[in-house]
Design an enzyme around this catalytic site. Structure first.
Site, PDB file in Angstrom:
ATOM      1  N   LYS A  67       0.840  -1.201   0.000  1.00 34.11           N
ATOM      2  CA  LYS A  67       0.000   0.000   0.000  1.00 34.11           C
ATOM      3  C   LYS A  67       0.875   1.251   0.000  1.00 34.11           C
ATOM      4  O   LYS A  67       0.594   2.224  -0.699  1.00 34.11           O
ATOM      5  CB  LYS A  67      -0.947  -0.017   1.210  1.00 34.11           C
ATOM      6  CG  LYS A  67      -2.080  -1.035   1.031  1.00 34.11           C
ATOM      7  CD  LYS A  67      -2.828  -1.350   2.311  1.00 34.11           C
ATOM      8  CE  LYS A  67      -3.793  -2.507   2.094  1.00 34.11           C
ATOM      9  NZ  LYS A  67      -4.343  -3.078   3.327  1.00 34.11           N
ATOM     10  N   GLN A 111      -4.232  -1.737   9.575  1.00 38.81           N
ATOM     11  CA  GLN A 111      -4.100  -3.069   8.954  1.00 38.81           C
ATOM     12  C   GLN A 111      -4.700  -4.106   9.900  1.00 38.81           C
ATOM     13  O   GLN A 111      -4.376  -4.133  11.080  1.00 38.81           O
ATOM     14  CB  GLN A 111      -2.613  -3.364   8.683  1.00 38.81           C
ATOM     15  CG  GLN A 111      -2.370  -4.641   7.925  1.00 38.81           C
ATOM     16  CD  GLN A 111      -3.009  -4.649   6.521  1.00 38.81           C
ATOM     17  OE1 GLN A 111      -2.949  -3.678   5.793  1.00 38.81           O
ATOM     18  NE2 GLN A 111      -3.649  -5.748   6.176  1.00 38.81           N
ATOM     19  N   ASP A 134     -10.688   3.479   4.363  1.00 40.02           N
ATOM     20  CA  ASP A 134     -10.792   2.025   4.205  1.00 40.02           C
ATOM     21  C   ASP A 134     -12.241   1.557   4.445  1.00 40.02           C
ATOM     22  O   ASP A 134     -12.552   0.379   4.305  1.00 40.02           O
ATOM     23  CB  ASP A 134      -9.844   1.350   5.221  1.00 40.02           C
ATOM     24  CG  ASP A 134      -9.476  -0.073   4.819  1.00 40.02           C
ATOM     25  OD1 ASP A 134      -9.581  -0.404   3.620  1.00 40.02           O
ATOM     26  OD2 ASP A 134      -9.074  -0.856   5.702  1.00 40.02           O
TER      27      ASP A 134
END
Ligand code: NAP
Length: 297
Positions: A67, A111, A134
């Site tokens: 990412k 994450q 996200d």
């Protein structure tokens, strides 16, 4: 993409055409890079995505690095926060809250999965909704449910972009989503419903799952079990989106078998996977623009 021509022999009418997520993701990321450059020129600062990693799980370390690399290519700055596996929920919430309050950070990605002793939901909820690129907070989930503006969960968002790029009309179609996780299956079904598909969810308690799969005009596989969906259960002409990513680059669908029956199918890798990061970067740039009062073309 919708107009790309195919040269399939007439003898294999259902030989599936591939939905090329890698190419579509690249196109989206090129546009994202242009927008990021505009924001940088207008504000003097590049859009910034903060990534938060707890512990050293090798897969998570790789995902975060991927990412960051993709951010760099798109002209997005990344800020990385690494915390030890022993971090408490309270410490993680504090670290994320600090990023939520930092005007130089426009998007935040935690994450996951985080170590089991941490309350993952509490950690997600420390992300300011305006920075939830996200799409993991309850605010983003509710916004999606009410069809209000907000950030979608990236993998379902990527799935919808693929369907649109390949001109798949969802109105009135039978869509079956196998899997109901809060970040993937459930939002994928909600997005399909919002586009007027008739949606059925399958999960571990579903009775006679293959019979339901056989009715699917559009099938989303989000199970996490290699080749769980058998090719013979794919309805001829169906559109198959395989979000699964299992050891050995294997999806949740028997790809070879499904290719004999589907009209469109995502490969693994190179289908849904690259779209997830493309949507993440796109939403980061959108977040940066909104937070700085810029209107994007
Ligand atoms: P998850 O949280 O483990 O959810 C799996 C879902 O599958 C659950 O709803 C579960 O049902 C269902 N399931 C499991 N075994 C089943 C069975 N035998 N029969 C029917 N349903 C079953 O997984 P996830 O995070 O949604 O991820 C799913 C897959 O997508 C994984 O392969 C993951 O690696 C992949 N993924 C890919 C991306 C990407 O960027 N491409 C992003 C995220 C995830 P219950 O709810 O009843 O337990």
């Amino acid at each position: 993409m919708a107009n790309a021509s195919t040269t399939e022999p007439a003898s294999t009418p259902h030989r599936a055409r591939l939905m090329d997520g890698a190419t579509l993701a690249r196109r989206i990321s090129e546009r994202t890079a242009e927008t990021a450059a505009t924001i940088t020129a207008e504000t003097g600062a590049a859009p910034c995505l903060a990534t938060v990693l707890v512990g050293e799980d090798p897969a998570s370390v790789t995902y975060v690095r991927m990412k960051q690399n993709r951010c760099a290519k798109a002209g997005i700055t990344s800020r990385h926060v690494e915390l030890p596996a022993s971090t408490t929920t309270q410490e993680l919430v504090a670290a994320i809250s600090k990023l939520s309050d930092d005007p130089q950070v426009h998007g935040i990605l935690l994450q996951h999965p985080v170590p089991a002793h941490i309350d993952e939901r509490a950690a997600f909820e420390a992300i300011a909704p305006a920075k939830d690129v996200d799409g993991v907070t309850m605010h983003s989930f509710a916004a999606m449910g009410f069809e209000e503006p907000g950030f979608v969960s990236c993998t379902p968002g990527g799935i919808m972009r693929l369907l649109d790029a390949y001109g798949v009309d969802l109105t009135g179609k039978r869509a079956v989503v196998v899997g109901r996780s809060a970040i993937l299956g459930k939002p994928a079904g909600m997005l399909l419903l919002a586009r007027d598909a008739t949606v059925t969810y399958c999960h571990s308690k579903t009775v006679d799952l293959p019979a339901i799969v056989r009715e699917a005009d559009v099938l989303v596989a989000a199970v996490g079990r290699p080749e769980f969906i058998r090719g013979e259960d794919i309805k001829p002409g169906a559109v198959v989106l395989d979000a699964g990513y299992n050891e050995g680059n294997v999806g949740d669908v028997d790809f070879a078998g499904a290719c004999e029956r589907a009209s469109l199918i995502t490969p693994v890798p190179g289908g849904v996977g690259p779209m997830t990061i493309a949507v993440l970067l796109e939403q980061t740039v959108q977040a940066a623009a909104r937070q700085q009062g810029l209107t994007l073309a």
